[in-house]
Design an enzyme around this catalytic site. Sequence first.
Site, PDB file in Angstrom:
ATOM      1  N   ALA A 172       0.882  -1.150   0.054  1.00  0.00           N
ATOM      2  CA  ALA A 172       0.104   0.086   0.007  1.00  0.00           C
ATOM      3  C   ALA A 172       0.555   1.213   0.024  1.00  0.00           C
ATOM      4  CB  ALA A 172      -0.903  -0.110   1.227  1.00  0.00           C
ATOM      5  N   GLY A 187       0.114   5.118   0.452  1.00  0.00           N
ATOM      6  CA  GLY A 187      -0.586   6.513   0.824  1.00  0.00           C
ATOM      7  C   GLY A 187      -0.044   7.687   0.836  1.00  0.00           C
ATOM      8  N   MET A 189       0.759   9.670   3.192  1.00  0.00           N
ATOM      9  CA  MET A 189       1.831   9.944   4.207  1.00  0.00           C
ATOM     10  C   MET A 189       2.651   8.641   4.609  1.00  0.00           C
ATOM     11  SD  MET A 189       0.835  12.131   7.716  1.00  0.00           S
ATOM     12  CE  MET A 189       1.337  10.636   8.805  1.00  0.00           C
ATOM     13  N   VAL A 217       3.189   0.890   3.266  1.00  0.00           N
ATOM     14  CA  VAL A 217       3.025  -0.323   3.918  1.00  0.00           C
ATOM     15  C   VAL A 217       3.733  -1.586   3.000  1.00  0.00           C
ATOM     16  CG1 VAL A 217       1.360  -1.948   5.024  1.00  0.00           C
ATOM     17  CG2 VAL A 217       0.777   0.491   4.937  1.00  0.00           C
ATOM     18  N   LYS A 267       4.613  -0.402   8.456  1.00  0.00           N
ATOM     19  CA  LYS A 267       4.037   0.830   7.759  1.00  0.00           C
ATOM     20  C   LYS A 267       5.062   1.749   8.335  1.00  0.00           C
ATOM     21  CE  LYS A 267       0.304   4.154   8.412  1.00  0.00           C
ATOM     22  NZ  LYS A 267      -1.210   4.414   8.883  1.00  0.00           N
ATOM     23  N   ASP A 271     -11.846   8.560   8.929  1.00  0.00           N
ATOM     24  CA  ASP A 271     -11.424   8.301   7.534  1.00  0.00           C
ATOM     25  C   ASP A 271     -11.975   6.828   7.323  1.00  0.00           C
ATOM     26  OD1 ASP A 271     -10.140   8.715   5.189  1.00  0.00           O
ATOM     27  OD2 ASP A 271      -8.017   8.089   5.924  1.00  0.00           O
TER      28      ASP A 271
END
Length: 309
Positions: free
Chosen positions: A20, A22, A24, A27, A45, A151
Amino acid sequence: MAAIKHIFNEIHYEMTRKIADGGMGVVYEAQQLGSGNFRKVVAVKLIREEYSAIEEFQKNFIGEARLVADLIHTNIVQTYHLGQVGGQYFMVMEFVRGVNLEQFIEQHRKTSRPIPIDLAAFIVSRIARGLTYAHAKCDREGRHLNIVHRDIGPKNVMLAYEGDVKLTDFGIAKALDLMYNEEGKVIAGKDEYLSPEQASYAITDARADLFPLGIVLTELLLGRNLFRSADRTQSRRNILTLPIPKFASLRADIDPRLEAIIQRALTRDREKRYQSAADMLTDLELYLYSDRYGPTNEKLGVYLKELFG
């Protein structure tokens, strides 16, 4: 990736692949190594490298780790460890072998098949179950943490191939004494999954997580987010002003009981919305199980394996 692998090998984590990426954080799937050929698959992460030296982002990352450390629930992704290596903070988390809810929705679009109504309601009921736990959480001194996830959306819900549903990414959550927060000045969350409170810069409470949970339910049922626009400002405007339709007119097999749940979740006035995730969970479970044998983790797991081959 090579530099990341080298750094983490020194502390007994073997990075396997990026899973992943994102705004910020990044992962990775990793192997945690131990004595006697011990290996455990975990998720690691990291703060993105360009943000890792910025104090505000470090504070957010540490705050998230401290917050989720004691959120131990079957419908929340577990966090095992917060560490620092090479000047970079990292979190070690439960690895969920499966897909996120966005991928689940997209696979149905690709195959032109609707998501079964009972499974859609079941998935959302499990998210509500995780939220019920998080919203009620107290710290070790017994103080209510007043957690608001802020979120809720398909990317932040994992579906394990065994059928478990797990809420993740408390990176912009707010909670007592733990998280950096400028609520009232900035909007936290994705524009098409905001509550009206978030979209209007108001101070939020736990009820702000229930409106986007209603959005997720309707997206599962319809295959699209009614509030999404190519223009971010328009998405926020839609959250605040778009007429809420009768969903049975958009999908004929939505019955009146489920329609009532959706309409209450999508009530803009939070005093008239569901007042807790527990209330929404109760209504969803009554809908699913009061007059029939309803869906289970195992049924969802079988469906996922068939859907993704």
